[in-house]
Design an enzyme around this catalytic site. Structure first.
Site, mmCIF file in Angstrom:
data_model
loop_
_atom_site.group_PDB
_atom_site.id
_atom_site.type_symbol
_atom_site.label_atom_id
_atom_site.label_comp_id
_atom_site.label_asym_id
_atom_site.label_seq_id
_atom_site.Cartn_x
_atom_site.Cartn_y
_atom_site.Cartn_z
ATOM 1 N N LYS A 155 0.886 -1.170 0.000
ATOM 2 C CA LYS A 155 0.000 0.000 0.000
ATOM 3 C C LYS A 155 0.920 1.215 0.000
ATOM 4 C CE LYS A 155 -2.176 3.356 2.704
ATOM 5 N NZ LYS A 155 -1.712 4.323 1.703
ATOM 6 N N GLU A 229 9.155 1.843 11.127
ATOM 7 C CA GLU A 229 10.283 2.728 10.813
ATOM 8 C C GLU A 229 9.722 4.134 10.702
ATOM 9 O OE1 GLU A 229 12.559 1.136 7.562
ATOM 10 O OE2 GLU A 229 12.168 -0.911 8.233
ATOM 11 N N CYS A 263 14.145 10.613 6.240
ATOM 12 C CA CYS A 263 13.972 10.192 7.632
ATOM 13 C C CYS A 263 15.256 10.393 8.418
ATOM 14 C CB CYS A 263 13.527 8.743 7.697
ATOM 15 S SG CYS A 263 14.625 7.636 6.826
ATOM 16 N N GLU A 362 10.146 16.744 14.535
ATOM 17 C CA GLU A 362 10.622 16.521 13.181
ATOM 18 C C GLU A 362 10.187 17.692 12.291
ATOM 19 O OE1 GLU A 362 9.069 13.020 11.132
ATOM 20 O OE2 GLU A 362 11.077 12.689 10.309
#
Ligand code: NAP
Length: 461
Positions: A155, A229, A263, A362
């Site tokens: 997906k 993750e 990331c 972040e």
């Protein structure tokens, strides 16, 4: 019918859309994957490996379509040529270690006993992938999962809705059976309903912390194995003996490449006071060289962010930091293409501290904060002062010192004199809210299989 849409950051228009499939159709697709799995796993390993590599090769043949399609979907400049280097490197590496990683651990092979731990595929593996490196993040799990004998349902993110479709097309054209690797257009509700119904034997989710939480909630009570993750706020630490130019070059690239949407991108930098002024000056010069613009223009080195809502997060964090005393060192006049939307000028902030969201949460954009430190102890404390823990990048000529500092760091990876790189021979993993599990390397194969013990007594006496 719900439509899944990719709104292009290039022009703000819908670039691609696909209908989300209904739950019943999704269930049937999973049933087909389950039916196909045993026969796939029974094929010899080298046949599975060859087919996966053939799929990778077929995708490489599509480079002329892939590169502009990526630019339209998520804004990466065409001059960077797609993700084929990392995509191929990871695929080839996992292919090279598959036999070793999956071989049984033989404890005893004697006249009396055969005792060994074999690795069995989980069954149907569900891969949920993000848009920021849409091919590379997906292949991290897709390739080893298929090689290990699982079937895979992918997906992909709405922002990169065409990526899953294209990957599966390439693999099928290369000979991978259709039910073995499927791409499904799923909305969040259908995704959660499938997970809650224990449709999968293992799930690998790469994405935000919030997304990871939703997947964990959906899986609660099903005992489905999860690899998560998630986000990061990765630090760099430049010590007094560092190679200054190399540190500036790698850390600034790590902070801004792909518009900072990585990331393991560098989001905060701590510099020893003796190098601080020079580091800041060189960093500002480095970042000022970017050419922000349309990613389809080969001259563009910095594209728009993938979506104007991601750019809004960066703008808000930067504005909040400035309101609390931070100084922005990049002159906006250098980047007239900044449109207040997805096209965002890079930024370097100083006079920052950890009371600012910009240094804690972040940012996932081309903006980085730089702080002065006096000692390793202070740098370690600041680097660990985060709810995330993906990587840290240490700059020194002293490998022992880096290893010593590394022992105290709460991260999945410690780099010395490099950053923002995923080594397929090492385990890609995080701590704290960056998630759990690990992909690539031998351990990645172990996470995509389960141990099965054989205890065979050859004599009855
Ligand atoms: P995201 O919004 O969490 O989405 C990631 C994927 O999960 C997409 O396919 C998304 O589908 C799906 N998803 C999100 N919430 C869901 C839900 N409630 N139910 C079902 N599916 C759901 O993350 P992103 O913005 O795409 O990616 C950026 C984030 O990924 C950053 O935080 C980055 O640090 C992290 N990341 C981590 C790593 C790592 O290795 N640790 C690697 C790459 C990226 P839709 O697009 O359809 O919502």
């Amino acid at each position: 019918m719900t439509m899944i849409r990719c709104v292009s950051p290039v022009d703000g228009e819908v670039y691609a859309e696909r209908p989300a499939i209904p739950l019943e159709m999704a269930r049937q697709a999973v049933a087909h994957a389950r039916l196909a799995q045993k026969a796939w796993a029974r094929r010899p390993l080298d046949e599975r490996v060859k087919l996966v590599l053939a799929g990778v090769a077929r995708l490489n043949e599509m480079v002329d379509e892939v590169v502009p399609e990526l630019a339209w979907q998520m804004g990466r400049p065409v001059r960077y040529g797609g993700e084929f280097k990392g995509f191929n490197e990871r695929s080839n590496y996992v292919a090279s270690i598959a036999a070793d990683a999956l071989k049984p651990l033989v404890v005893e092979e004697s006249d009396r006993f055969e005792r060994r731990i074999a690795r069995e595929p989980h069954g149907v593996v569900f891969v949920i992938a993000p848009w920021n490196y849409p091919y590379m993040t997906a292949i991290n799990t897709v390739a080893p999962a298929l090689m290990a004998g699982n079937t895979v349902i992918l997906k992909h993110a709405s922002q990169t809705i065409l990526v899953g479709e294209r990957m599966v097309r390439a693999f099928i054209e290369a000979g991978v059976p259709a039910d073995v690797f499927q791409n499904l257009f799923l909305d969040h509700d259908t995704t959660a309903a499938l997970i809650a119904a224990k449709s999968f034997d293992f799930i690998n989710f790469t994405g935000s912390v919030e997304g990871g939480r939703s997947i964990e909630r959906a899986a609660a009570g099903t005992f489905t194995g999860l690899g998560l993750e998630l986000g990061g706020k990765d630090p760099g630490y430049v010590m007094e003996d560092a190679d200054l130019d190399a540190a500036v070059d790698t850390l600034m690239d790590g902070a801004t490449y792909n518009s900072g949407q990585c990331c393991c991108g560098i989001e905060r930098i701590y510099v020893h006071e003796s190098l601080y002024d020079a580091f800041v000056e060189k960093s500002v010069a480095w970042v000022s060289n970017y050419k922000l613009g349309n990613p389809l223009d080969p001259e563009t080195t910095l594209g728009p962010m993938a979506n104007k809502r991601f750019a809004a997060t960066v703008r808000n964090q930067v504005a909040d930091a400035i309101s609390k005393g931070a100084r922005a060192l990049i002159d906006p006049k250098l980047f007239p293409q900044d449109d207040g939307g997805a096209y965002l000028a890079p930024q370097v902030l100083v006079d920052v501290d950890h009371s600012m969201e910009f240094m804690r949460e972040e940012t996932f954009g081309p903006a980085v904060g730089i702080m002065k430190v006096k000692s390793d102890a202070e740098a370690i404390e600041l680097m660990n002062d985060s709810r995330y823990g993906l990587t840290a990048s240490l700059w020194t000529k002293d490998a022992e010192r880096a290893a010593r500092i590394g022992r105290d760091l709460e991260t999945g990876t410690v780099f010395m004199n490099r950053a923002d790189y995923l080594d397929p021979a090492l385990c890609w993993t995080g701590v704290k809210e960056t998630g759990r599990g690990g992909s690539l390397s031998v351990l990645g194969f172990h996470n995509l299989t389960r141990p099965k013990s054989y205890h065979l007594k050859k004599v009855t006496a």
